[in-house]
Write an enzyme that holds these catalytic residues in place. Structure first.
Site, mmCIF file in Angstrom:
data_model
loop_
_atom_site.group_PDB
_atom_site.id
_atom_site.type_symbol
_atom_site.label_atom_id
_atom_site.label_comp_id
_atom_site.label_asym_id
_atom_site.label_seq_id
_atom_site.Cartn_x
_atom_site.Cartn_y
_atom_site.Cartn_z
ATOM 1 N N THR A 86 -48.291 49.293 -39.224
ATOM 2 C CA THR A 86 -48.647 47.942 -38.795
ATOM 3 C C THR A 86 -49.438 48.089 -37.500
ATOM 4 O O THR A 86 -48.893 48.574 -36.507
ATOM 5 C CB THR A 86 -47.385 47.093 -38.522
ATOM 6 O OG1 THR A 86 -46.579 47.101 -39.701
ATOM 7 C CG2 THR A 86 -47.764 45.671 -38.174
ATOM 8 N N LYS A 161 -50.088 40.690 -43.104
ATOM 9 C CA LYS A 161 -48.808 41.152 -42.540
ATOM 10 C C LYS A 161 -48.445 40.358 -41.277
ATOM 11 O O LYS A 161 -47.318 39.879 -41.130
ATOM 12 C CB LYS A 161 -48.928 42.647 -42.232
ATOM 13 C CG LYS A 161 -47.857 43.217 -41.339
ATOM 14 C CD LYS A 161 -46.677 43.743 -42.094
ATOM 15 C CE LYS A 161 -45.548 44.097 -41.143
ATOM 16 N NZ LYS A 161 -44.346 44.517 -41.805
ATOM 17 N N LYS A 236 -43.205 43.444 -31.552
ATOM 18 C CA LYS A 236 -44.485 44.122 -31.766
ATOM 19 C C LYS A 236 -45.394 43.281 -32.673
ATOM 20 O O LYS A 236 -46.561 43.041 -32.352
ATOM 21 C CB LYS A 236 -44.244 45.500 -32.406
ATOM 22 C CG LYS A 236 -45.523 46.188 -32.857
ATOM 23 C CD LYS A 236 -45.284 47.413 -33.721
ATOM 24 C CE LYS A 236 -46.613 47.886 -34.304
ATOM 25 N NZ LYS A 236 -46.491 49.049 -35.179
HETATM 26 P P1 NAD Z 1 -41.176 55.868 -36.258
HETATM 27 O O1 NAD Z 1 -41.355 55.842 -34.775
HETATM 28 O O2 NAD Z 1 -39.850 56.192 -36.846
HETATM 29 O O3 NAD Z 1 -42.250 56.879 -36.898
HETATM 30 C C1 NAD Z 1 -43.541 57.112 -36.389
HETATM 31 C C2 NAD Z 1 -43.797 58.602 -36.476
HETATM 32 O O4 NAD Z 1 -45.144 58.871 -36.067
HETATM 33 C C3 NAD Z 1 -42.881 59.434 -35.548
HETATM 34 O O5 NAD Z 1 -42.153 60.368 -36.316
HETATM 35 C C4 NAD Z 1 -43.865 60.114 -34.591
HETATM 36 O O6 NAD Z 1 -43.461 61.428 -34.202
HETATM 37 C C5 NAD Z 1 -45.132 60.140 -35.405
HETATM 38 N N1 NAD Z 1 -46.347 60.275 -34.611
HETATM 39 C C6 NAD Z 1 -46.680 59.639 -33.464
HETATM 40 N N2 NAD Z 1 -47.890 60.041 -33.046
HETATM 41 C C7 NAD Z 1 -48.337 60.954 -33.961
HETATM 42 C C8 NAD Z 1 -49.526 61.719 -34.088
HETATM 43 N N3 NAD Z 1 -50.517 61.638 -33.186
HETATM 44 N N4 NAD Z 1 -49.635 62.561 -35.148
HETATM 45 C C9 NAD Z 1 -48.626 62.648 -36.061
HETATM 46 N N5 NAD Z 1 -47.487 61.939 -35.994
HETATM 47 C C10 NAD Z 1 -47.345 61.108 -34.955
HETATM 48 O O7 NAD Z 1 -41.684 54.443 -36.764
HETATM 49 P P2 NAD Z 1 -41.414 53.763 -38.212
HETATM 50 O O8 NAD Z 1 -40.234 52.885 -38.122
HETATM 51 O O9 NAD Z 1 -41.514 54.804 -39.254
HETATM 52 O O10 NAD Z 1 -42.683 52.797 -38.292
HETATM 53 C C11 NAD Z 1 -43.989 53.280 -38.637
HETATM 54 C C12 NAD Z 1 -44.913 52.087 -38.807
HETATM 55 O O11 NAD Z 1 -44.395 51.235 -39.831
HETATM 56 C C13 NAD Z 1 -45.071 51.219 -37.562
HETATM 57 O O12 NAD Z 1 -46.419 50.822 -37.466
HETATM 58 C C14 NAD Z 1 -44.148 50.047 -37.833
HETATM 59 O O13 NAD Z 1 -44.561 48.868 -37.173
HETATM 60 C C15 NAD Z 1 -44.286 49.907 -39.341
HETATM 61 N N6 NAD Z 1 -43.136 49.240 -40.003
HETATM 62 C C16 NAD Z 1 -41.862 49.624 -39.701
HETATM 63 C C17 NAD Z 1 -40.807 48.996 -40.343
HETATM 64 C C18 NAD Z 1 -39.382 49.385 -40.038
HETATM 65 O O14 NAD Z 1 -38.470 48.659 -40.467
HETATM 66 N N7 NAD Z 1 -39.134 50.502 -39.352
HETATM 67 C C19 NAD Z 1 -41.052 47.994 -41.289
HETATM 68 C C20 NAD Z 1 -42.365 47.660 -41.609
HETATM 69 C C21 NAD Z 1 -43.402 48.296 -40.937
#
Ligand code: NAD
Length: 290
Positions: A86, A161, A236
């Site tokens: 997102t 979204k 966010k």
């Molecule tokens: P998270 O923080 O668990 O995962 C993000 C991952 O990205 C981490 O493991 C981090 O190490 C990695 N990362 C960061 N910078 C990086 C880079 N330069 N290269 C490679 N990896 C890198 O977050 P999440 O909960 O998995 O969410 C991911 C996305 O999904 C976000 O944009 C969030 O808004 C969206 N989202 C999350 C949910 C939820 O319920 N968690 C629901 C819908 C959407």
């Protein structure tokens, strides 16, 4: 298909593993996470080399832009860069334009359904990009989710979204403040639910995700307000919707107010780490001008 999966956190990890289970060849990369059962590359570019589709699932638009700048030159012409994070509409459109300039296809495909949906393979994808790109990645959406809606050109997935989540944030607040008012008026919560869930005040937040413990179907309220969908993620998304509203001069007073309330809840009160429906105990504690 040969797939690179970059960003293997709470969402990306289980999504990538579902693709492996479905028989796809997946190479992952993450700065920190190392989910078991995935082949991991040394860099994002190495993972992307030779992939038919590169999927990203990252924290925000700035990180997406940096990762895209690294992987686009490593990708083969005709391959698809599909971002499921997102992020702001502007970053989604700019990354798609850079990919197109390099002879690639691009999609923005944010999801709803949370960590449970990512593990179960029941996410909903909201997708922006060309018909050709959508058709190529559709079989992967079908593995990771139960529904993929093609919303139009690049950026429109993110637009869908943040509009959805702006409604969700505003509606959750309305549902919680109404429960807190009902309490003070001496109205039983079950009676409140029975009336509203079958009357014109009904909504997803009341009927499917009721913020009152013990009322309605099981929800995070019945589990001590453990997320679910954390308040800081709602904050966010409300921030992204206000950023977009400013960019196109749209008047969104309810979205703006919801952003203020979630910011206060997360930053100044005890909302961080709690489900976004924990607005109800917050309202319960406050008086009118507190
Ligand atoms: P998270 O923080 O668990 O995962 C993000 C991952 O990205 C981490 O493991 C981090 O190490 C990695 N990362 C960061 N910078 C990086 C880079 N330069 N290269 C490679 N990896 C890198 O977050 P999440 O909960 O998995 O969410 C991911 C996305 O999904 C976000 O944009 C969030 O808004 C969206 N989202 C999350 C949910 C939820 O319920 N968690 C629901 C819908 C959407």
């Amino acid at each position: 298909m040969k797939i690179a999966f970059i960003g293997l956190g709470n969402m990306g990890g289980p999504m990538a593993l579902n693709l492996v289970k479905a028989g796809h060849e997946v190479v992952g990369f993450d700065l920190a996470a190392r989910p078991e059962g995935l082949t991991i590359a040394a860099t994002g570019a190495e993972a992307a080399k030779g992939a038919d589709v590169v999927i990203t699932m990252l924290p925000n638009g700035a990180i997406l832009r940096a990762v895209a700048a690294e992987v686009i030159p490593a990708m083969e012409k005709g391959a698809v860069l599909c971002d499921c994070s997102t992020v702001d509409v502007e970053s989604a459109r700019s990354v798609a334009a850079e990919a197109a300039d390099a002879g690639l296809l691009a999609l923005d495909a944010p999801v709803s359904g949370g960590i449970g949906g990512a593990s179960a393979g029941t996410l909903t994808f909201m997708v922006g990009g060309t018909d050709e790109a959508f058709a190529k990645v559709k079989p992967l959406f079908d593995v990771m989710g139960q529904k993929a809606v093609h919303c139009g050109a690049s950026g429109n997935g993110q637009a869908a979204k943040i509009c959805n989540n702006m409604i969700l944030g505003v509606t959750m607040i309305a549902t919680c403040e109404a429960f807190a008012l009902a309490d003070k008026l001496g109205l039983d919560r079950q009676a409140m639910f029975d009336v509203v869930s079958t009357s014109s005040g009904y909504s997803w937040t009341m009927n499917a995700y009721c913020p009152a413990p013990g009322v309605g179907p099981k929800s995070p309220a019945d589990n001590g307000y453990l997320p679910g969908f954390a308040s800081e993620l709602m904050l966010k998304d409300l921030g992204l919707s206000q950023m977009a509203a400013e960019a196109v001069d749209a008047d969104t007073p309810m979205g703006e107010r919801a952003l203020e309330l979630y910011r206060r809840f997360v930053e100044d009160e005890d909302g961080r780490g709690k489900d976004f429906s924990a607005m109800l105990p917050r309202f319960e504690k406050l008086s009118r001008n507190a």
